[in-house]
Motif scaffolding. Sequence first.
Motif, PDB file in Angstrom:
ATOM      1  N   PRO A   1      -9.813   4.664 -15.406  1.00 16.41           N
ATOM      2  CA  PRO A   1      -9.966   3.432 -16.201  1.00 16.41           C
ATOM      3  C   PRO A   1      -8.728   2.527 -16.072  1.00 16.41           C
ATOM      4  CG  PRO A   1     -10.523   5.379 -17.506  1.00 16.41           C
ATOM      5  CD  PRO A   1      -9.987   5.879 -16.208  1.00 16.41           C
ATOM      6  N   LYS A   2      -8.978   1.217 -16.038  1.00 18.30           N
ATOM      7  CA  LYS A   2      -7.892   0.254 -15.744  1.00 18.30           C
ATOM      8  C   LYS A   2      -6.739   0.334 -16.730  1.00 18.30           C
ATOM      9  CE  LYS A   2     -10.514  -2.989 -13.023  1.00 18.30           C
ATOM     10  NZ  LYS A   2     -11.697  -2.155 -12.812  1.00 18.30           N
ATOM     11  N   HIS A   3      -7.038   0.572 -18.015  1.00 21.59           N
ATOM     12  CA  HIS A   3      -5.955   0.573 -19.006  1.00 21.59           C
ATOM     13  C   HIS A   3      -5.120   1.861 -18.935  1.00 21.59           C
ATOM     14  CE1 HIS A   3      -9.179   2.761 -21.009  1.00 21.59           C
ATOM     15  NE2 HIS A   3      -8.303   3.226 -21.890  1.00 21.59           N
ATOM     16  N   LEU A   4      -5.579   2.858 -18.141  1.00 21.15           N
ATOM     17  CA  LEU A   4      -4.847   4.130 -18.071  1.00 21.15           C
ATOM     18  C   LEU A   4      -4.130   4.338 -16.739  1.00 21.15           C
ATOM     19  CD1 LEU A   4      -7.529   6.438 -19.724  1.00 21.15           C
ATOM     20  CD2 LEU A   4      -5.422   5.597 -20.772  1.00 21.15           C
ATOM     21  N   GLY A   5      -4.435   3.515 -15.750  1.00 22.63           N
ATOM     22  CA  GLY A   5      -3.870   3.714 -14.407  1.00 22.63           C
ATOM     23  C   GLY A   5      -2.724   2.767 -14.111  1.00 22.63           C
ATOM     24  N   VAL A   6      -1.677   3.287 -13.501  1.00 23.76           N
ATOM     25  CA  VAL A   6      -0.517   2.480 -13.084  1.00 23.76           C
ATOM     26  C   VAL A   6      -0.245   2.816 -11.613  1.00 23.76           C
ATOM     27  CG1 VAL A   6       1.968   2.096 -13.447  1.00 23.76           C
ATOM     28  CG2 VAL A   6       0.467   2.498 -15.424  1.00 23.76           C
ATOM     29  N   CYS A   7       0.083   1.787 -10.826  1.00 21.89           N
ATOM     30  CA  CYS A   7       0.296   2.010  -9.395  1.00 21.89           C
ATOM     31  C   CYS A   7       1.727   1.670  -8.970  1.00 21.89           C
ATOM     32  CB  CYS A   7      -0.609   1.097  -8.569  1.00 21.89           C
ATOM     33  SG  CYS A   7      -2.346   1.266  -8.910  1.00 21.89           S
ATOM     34  N   VAL A   8       2.169   2.369  -7.921  1.00 17.35           N
ATOM     35  CA  VAL A   8       3.420   2.016  -7.242  1.00 17.35           C
ATOM     36  C   VAL A   8       3.060   1.839  -5.767  1.00 17.35           C
ATOM     37  CG1 VAL A   8       5.718   2.810  -6.553  1.00 17.35           C
ATOM     38  CG2 VAL A   8       4.859   3.325  -8.842  1.00 17.35           C
ATOM     39  N   GLU A   9       3.435   0.691  -5.199  1.00 21.48           N
ATOM     40  CA  GLU A   9       3.063   0.421  -3.800  1.00 21.48           C
ATOM     41  C   GLU A   9       4.085  -0.532  -3.182  1.00 21.48           C
ATOM     42  OE1 GLU A   9       0.646   1.390  -1.425  1.00 21.48           O
ATOM     43  OE2 GLU A   9       1.984   0.055  -0.319  1.00 21.48           O
ATOM     44  N   PRO A  10       4.799  -0.097  -2.126  1.00 25.10           N
ATOM     45  CA  PRO A  10       5.818  -0.975  -1.553  1.00 25.10           C
ATOM     46  C   PRO A  10       5.271  -2.125  -0.698  1.00 25.10           C
ATOM     47  CG  PRO A  10       5.760   1.099  -0.366  1.00 25.10           C
ATOM     48  CD  PRO A  10       4.798   1.236  -1.504  1.00 25.10           C
ATOM     49  N   CYS A  11       4.049  -2.002  -0.176  1.00 30.44           N
ATOM     50  CA  CYS A  11       3.513  -3.072   0.685  1.00 30.44           C
ATOM     51  C   CYS A  11       2.933  -4.178  -0.201  1.00 30.44           C
ATOM     52  CB  CYS A  11       2.436  -2.536   1.627  1.00 30.44           C
ATOM     53  SG  CYS A  11       3.056  -1.217   2.680  1.00 30.44           S
ATOM     54  N   ASP A  12       3.498  -5.378  -0.099  1.00 24.68           N
ATOM     55  CA  ASP A  12       3.126  -6.486  -1.006  1.00 24.68           C
ATOM     56  C   ASP A  12       1.627  -6.762  -0.986  1.00 24.68           C
ATOM     57  OD1 ASP A  12       5.622  -6.542   0.165  1.00 24.68           O
ATOM     58  OD2 ASP A  12       5.855  -8.717   0.013  1.00 24.68           O
ATOM     59  N   ASN A  13       1.031  -6.758   0.233  1.00 24.66           N
ATOM     60  CA  ASN A  13      -0.391  -7.096   0.326  1.00 24.66           C
ATOM     61  C   ASN A  13      -1.247  -6.145  -0.498  1.00 24.66           C
ATOM     62  OD1 ASN A  13       0.465  -5.154   2.225  1.00 24.66           O
ATOM     63  ND2 ASN A  13      -1.180  -5.592   3.651  1.00 24.66           N
ATOM     64  N   PHE A  14      -0.933  -4.839  -0.444  1.00 22.57           N
ATOM     65  CA  PHE A  14      -1.740  -3.871  -1.195  1.00 22.57           C
ATOM     66  C   PHE A  14      -1.359  -3.848  -2.676  1.00 22.57           C
ATOM     67  CE2 PHE A  14      -2.421  -2.009   3.109  1.00 22.57           C
ATOM     68  CZ  PHE A  14      -3.769  -2.318   3.145  1.00 22.57           C
ATOM     69  N   ALA A  15      -0.073  -4.123  -2.980  1.00 21.47           N
ATOM     70  CA  ALA A  15       0.339  -4.169  -4.391  1.00 21.47           C
ATOM     71  C   ALA A  15      -0.448  -5.272  -5.102  1.00 21.47           C
ATOM     72  CB  ALA A  15       1.837  -4.401  -4.501  1.00 21.47           C
ATOM     73  N   SER A  16      -0.583  -6.439  -4.456  1.00 27.33           N
ATOM     74  CA  SER A  16      -1.329  -7.508  -5.138  1.00 27.33           C
ATOM     75  C   SER A  16      -2.822  -7.181  -5.188  1.00 27.33           C
ATOM     76  CB  SER A  16      -1.069  -8.893  -4.543  1.00 27.33           C
ATOM     77  OG  SER A  16      -0.939  -8.833  -3.176  1.00 27.33           O
ATOM     78  N   PHE A  17      -3.283  -6.380  -4.256  1.00 26.29           N
ATOM     79  CA  PHE A  17      -4.698  -5.973  -4.236  1.00 26.29           C
ATOM     80  C   PHE A  17      -5.051  -5.168  -5.489  1.00 26.29           C
ATOM     81  CE2 PHE A  17      -8.359  -3.611  -2.616  1.00 26.29           C
ATOM     82  CZ  PHE A  17      -8.990  -4.543  -1.809  1.00 26.29           C
ATOM     83  N   THR A  18      -4.246  -4.110  -5.797  1.00 28.60           N
ATOM     84  CA  THR A  18      -4.556  -3.279  -6.983  1.00 28.60           C
ATOM     85  C   THR A  18      -4.246  -4.040  -8.273  1.00 28.60           C
ATOM     86  OG1 THR A  18      -2.432  -2.160  -6.623  1.00 28.60           O
ATOM     87  CG2 THR A  18      -4.419  -0.952  -5.999  1.00 28.60           C
ATOM     88  N   GLU A  19      -3.268  -4.953  -8.223  1.00 33.77           N
ATOM     89  CA  GLU A  19      -2.963  -5.804  -9.388  1.00 33.77           C
ATOM     90  C   GLU A  19      -4.210  -6.655  -9.695  1.00 33.77           C
ATOM     91  OE1 GLU A  19       0.482  -5.718 -10.724  1.00 33.77           O
ATOM     92  OE2 GLU A  19      -0.569  -6.697 -12.384  1.00 33.77           O
TER      93      GLU A  19
END
Length: 386
Positions: free
Chosen positions: A102-120
Motif C-alpha cells: 500500500p502506498k502509505h506504507l511503502g518507502v523507496c530508495v533509488e539512486p537513478c533519477d529517472n526511476f526515483a521520479s517514476f515511483t514518486e
Amino acid sequence: MLVEFLNLGRQPIANGFLKQEDFDKEFFYSLRVGFDPDTQQLSLLELPKAEQMFNGGYVYRSSGSATMVEHFKEAALTLVEKDDANVLEIGSNDGVFIRNIPKHLGVCVEPCDNFASFTERMGYTTYNNFWDTKTAEKILRNHSRFDYIFSANCMCHIPDLDEAFRAIDMVLAEDGIFCFQDPCLQSMLEIGSYDQIYDEHAHIFSPYYIRHVTRKHGLKIFRIRHFPDIHGGSNRYYVCKAKNVDYPETDVFDKKYSLGDMIAWGLSIKGNTDNLVKELQHYKLMGKKIIAIGATSKSTTVYNYAGIGPDLIEYITDSTTEKQGLFSPGTHIPIVSPEKGLDKSVDVVYLGAWNFKKEIMAKYRYQLRDDVKYITHVESKDNIYR
Ligand code: TYD
C-alpha cells in the motif's frame, strides 16, 4: 584477503548502451575479479564510479519480463505478513516490488533519477540517493524504523557492504526483517554464467560471505531461499537482528570453494567462450543469419571478453524501448525492437537473456522459424539449446 583469479579484460559500462556519435568517448576499465577462500568473498578489484553506472540514463527496467513481475509479487505477498507494517525498498527501480505494498506504507530508495521520479509519481515517498548511513539518517528524520526492508539485485551492487549493513541495522525495527536477493555464487560456478560478472555486480554472494558480513553488524541470516530460475540461480536471504530470539541463525549453507577451484573455473569459462566464438564463426561461414535476443548487461561481459561484434551478430532485439536504436557497449552491435528484428529469415539466435529462455522462446515462437537454433555459453542442467 582477495586474490585475483580472473581477468575478463577491458570492459565498458555494462548498461552503457550508446549512440554512434558517442563511440569515441566510451569509458573502459579492467574487469578483474578476486576471491577470498576464508570468507568466500568474490568481488571486483576495480570499479567504475557509482555515478557512471547509476544515473538518469539507466535503462534497465525490472518489469521488463512477466517472470520478474510475478516473482516480485510473490516476494511481497510472502514477506509482509503484518497489516500496517511499514516497508522500505532499497533499489526500487520501476516499482516492480513496491507496487504490491500500500502506498502509505511503502518507502523507496533509488539512486537513478529517472526511476526515483517514476515511483514518486506512483505515490511512494522516494529518496533519490545511494544506500548508505547518510541516507539512513535522512530517512529516520521522517519515518519510524521499518518492519520490513526489501532489496533485489541491489546489495551486490554496493562496494562497501560494511557501510550498507550498518545503514540496514540503523533503520531496521528491533523485530524487523531485512529480505534481499542477489545472484548466487554456487549457481554461477555450476552453470558457467560468468556474465554475472560486470561493473554493477561489485560482488557475487555466497551465503558464507553474507553470514560473515551480517555477524559483523549485529545481524543474522535466519532463512535462505534458492530460486534456480531467477537470473540463473538467486538466493533470497532473510536477515534479522542477532538478538531477535524468534529466529535462530540458519545453518544451511552452500558448497565451499578453494582458490584452486576458482582458478580452474576461470580456465573452463575461457574454453566455453572460445567454443561460443567458434560456433558463431561456423554459422557465419555457412552464410547463416545470426542475431541475439536481449541486450543485457550480462552480454556486455561476453561480447567484450570474446570480441563478438556486428561481424558475428548482425543485431540484437530488445523489448526495452529505451535500448532500441542504440548500440551495445564496447563492441557496438545495433539494437532493434523485436517487431523489427524477429522474422523467418533468422537462422541462429544467441540468447543474451538466457535467464528468460522459456519466456522468450514462447513469446517469439510465431515470429521465428521452428528450426531456429538457440545458442548460449551457459551450461544448463536442462539444456534445451544444443
Ligand atoms: P536481464 O536478463 O534481467 O538483464 P541484465 O543482464 O541486464 O540484468 O534483462 C533481460 C533483457 O532482455 C531486458 O533488456 C529485456 C529483454 N527481453 C526481451 O527483449 N524480450 C523478452 O521476452 C524478455 C523476457 C526480455
